[in-house]
Design a protein around this motif. Structure first.
Motif, PDB file in Angstrom:
ATOM      1  N   LEU A 124       0.833  -1.201   0.000  1.00 53.29           N
ATOM      2  CA  LEU A 124       0.000   0.000   0.000  1.00 53.29           C
ATOM      3  C   LEU A 124       0.875   1.262   0.000  1.00 53.29           C
ATOM      4  O   LEU A 124       0.540   2.267  -0.624  1.00 53.29           O
ATOM      5  CB  LEU A 124      -0.929  -0.021   1.224  1.00 53.29           C
ATOM      6  N   GLU A 125       2.040   1.192   0.661  1.00 49.45           N
ATOM      7  CA  GLU A 125       2.974   2.323   0.663  1.00 49.45           C
ATOM      8  C   GLU A 125       3.436   2.643  -0.759  1.00 49.45           C
ATOM      9  O   GLU A 125       3.488   3.808  -1.154  1.00 49.45           O
ATOM     10  CB  GLU A 125       4.215   2.014   1.525  1.00 49.45           C
ATOM     11  N   LEU A 131      -5.506  12.967   1.220  1.00 49.39           N
ATOM     12  CA  LEU A 131      -4.877  11.905   1.984  1.00 49.39           C
ATOM     13  C   LEU A 131      -3.868  12.445   2.986  1.00 49.39           C
ATOM     14  O   LEU A 131      -3.833  12.026   4.150  1.00 49.39           O
ATOM     15  CB  LEU A 131      -4.173  10.964   0.998  1.00 49.39           C
ATOM     16  N   HIS A 168      -3.246  11.544   6.975  1.00 48.77           N
ATOM     17  CA  HIS A 168      -2.054  10.800   7.419  1.00 48.77           C
ATOM     18  C   HIS A 168      -1.278  11.589   8.477  1.00 48.77           C
ATOM     19  O   HIS A 168      -0.799  11.025   9.454  1.00 48.77           O
ATOM     20  CB  HIS A 168      -1.148  10.500   6.220  1.00 48.77           C
ATOM     21  N   PHE A 175      -0.334   3.759   7.728  1.00 45.19           N
ATOM     22  CA  PHE A 175      -0.593   2.548   6.964  1.00 45.19           C
ATOM     23  C   PHE A 175      -1.210   1.458   7.840  1.00 45.19           C
ATOM     24  O   PHE A 175      -2.089   0.728   7.402  1.00 45.19           O
ATOM     25  CB  PHE A 175       0.660   2.098   6.215  1.00 45.19           C
ATOM     26  N   MET A 179      -4.875   2.304   8.220  1.00 46.61           N
ATOM     27  CA  MET A 179      -5.739   2.029   7.065  1.00 46.61           C
ATOM     28  C   MET A 179      -5.996   0.536   6.873  1.00 46.61           C
ATOM     29  O   MET A 179      -7.028   0.138   6.329  1.00 46.61           O
ATOM     30  CB  MET A 179      -5.107   2.609   5.795  1.00 46.61           C
TER      31      MET A 179
END
Lengths: 234, 234
Positions: A51-52, B68, B72, B83, B86
């Motif tokens: 996902l990164e 986003l 974050h 991450f 999510m």
């Protein structure tokens, strides 16, 4: 103070209709290139192993798209229609992407780095022959926003883990270069105004054949440097 | 002046670890929703009948992605990892998209409008139960940036030209609503902290069953309004 008329606002270079047409062409091809880069990066993001990585590629895609609006605005200011200005370049750029569809995540990364690097070097070379405002716009449209470091790191990592990928990826880099030259030649042959730009005008220096040769040498040298940065032969 | 320690910077609500976990969850699900919306819109842009439509959809995709970073950043400020935050929501959101893959350009547009509208209404409802900073962040993350008008115009145009598409698209809208509820329920069942958020805390009002019922009525009412705006039965 001078009255503000549309002619007074336009730099002297734009009073030459051939130059104006050439700049609209140039901004059109860069703009369509950005849309196309957005699409390709968004597509490649799907192949991301984590996902990164996906977010990193989506960030590159959004950055490309963010450069579209100033280009469209400038085309409109010059009396052009942004969509009409982009239209003549769709075929060449679409063909480039069709012929260089990455087979995997890594090929996509290399294409993003090497392909964009090459196009951006080329636009920067052309920018030297432009009026100052257009030059600034072009240069800011092709600036790397630090995403390249991500690609270099990921590709080097992979080659360190699996050195056998190096040969295949070096070939891939050569194919990208070859296809880019093919399509650039096609655009140059079809767009007289754009070619005339490089030939210069009464108030602008132009390129003779020897200078074009030197430009290509610089472009291929920088391509080789980028491949070396990735840890690949060129 | 008070010394700036990490605790002094954190509003009183966040001294409750359950609340903090719930907010990280909420920001995580919204953030993954944005990535996912980016991907889906970029994918649907490929189906665009014109370059203008493609650019309009790519602009929506980039706008989603642009939201986003603040999410974050806030997750990180709250001591979370973006991450990791999510991750728990990937399955539900991916399933939603898998089960609602648009068959054509028009279904994609409706999904962008109706699906995002529904999610955004839901987050706005939840925002009422949050501390002011988080509330502002959530509300700004779900603001429509004027892209909706483009969708409404395109869908109405198509139905005006071909009224027979209306029935199919109305069904599509119902399917989007059904699938969204299914996945929302799944998330609620799995994420205790998030559900606890709606139940309230000592210093925050919560929702009883009757209030949850009223919330759902509001959500379905607004869904029906959106369908009507598109010229579709709900």
């Amino acid at each position: 103070m001078a009255e503000s008329t549309s002619d007074a606002d336009v730099p002297v270079a734009f009073q030459d209709p051939v130059y104006r047409a050439a700049v609209v062409d140039l901004l059109g091809v860069i703009a369509y290139g950005e849309i196309s880069a957005f699409e390709r990066l968004a597509e490649d993001a799907k192949l991301a192993p984590t996902l990164e990585d996906k977010v990193a590629l989506a960030a590159m895609a959004s950055a490309e798209f963010g450069r579209l609006e100033p280009l469209h605005r400038r085309i409109t200011e010059l009396g052009g229609d942004p969509f009409a200005a982009m239209a003549p370049f769709r075929a060449a750029i679409d063909q480039f992407h069709l012929h260089t569809a990455p087979a995997d995540w890594l090929e996509g990364l290399i294409k993003a780095y090497v392909g964009d690097g090459l196009a951006n070097d080329f636009y920067r070379e052309i920018a030297a022959y432009l009026d100052p405002d257009t030059r600034d716009l072009v240069v800011s449209s092709v600036e790397d926003e630090g995403h390249a470091a991500f690609v270099v790191e990921r590709v080097r990592q992979t080659i360190a883990t699996d050195p056998s990928t190096g040969g295949r990826l070096a070939l891939w880099g050569r194919r990208l270069m070859g296809e880019a030259l093919t399509q650039a030649q096609r655009v140059a042959a079809e767009r007289d105004a754009l070619s005339a730009l490089l030939a210069g005008g009464v108030d602008r220096p132009g390129l003779d054949l020897a200078a074009i040769g030197r430009m290509f040498t610089r472009l291929t040298d920088r391509h080789a440097e980028r491949m070396a940065e990735l840890g690949l032969d060129s």
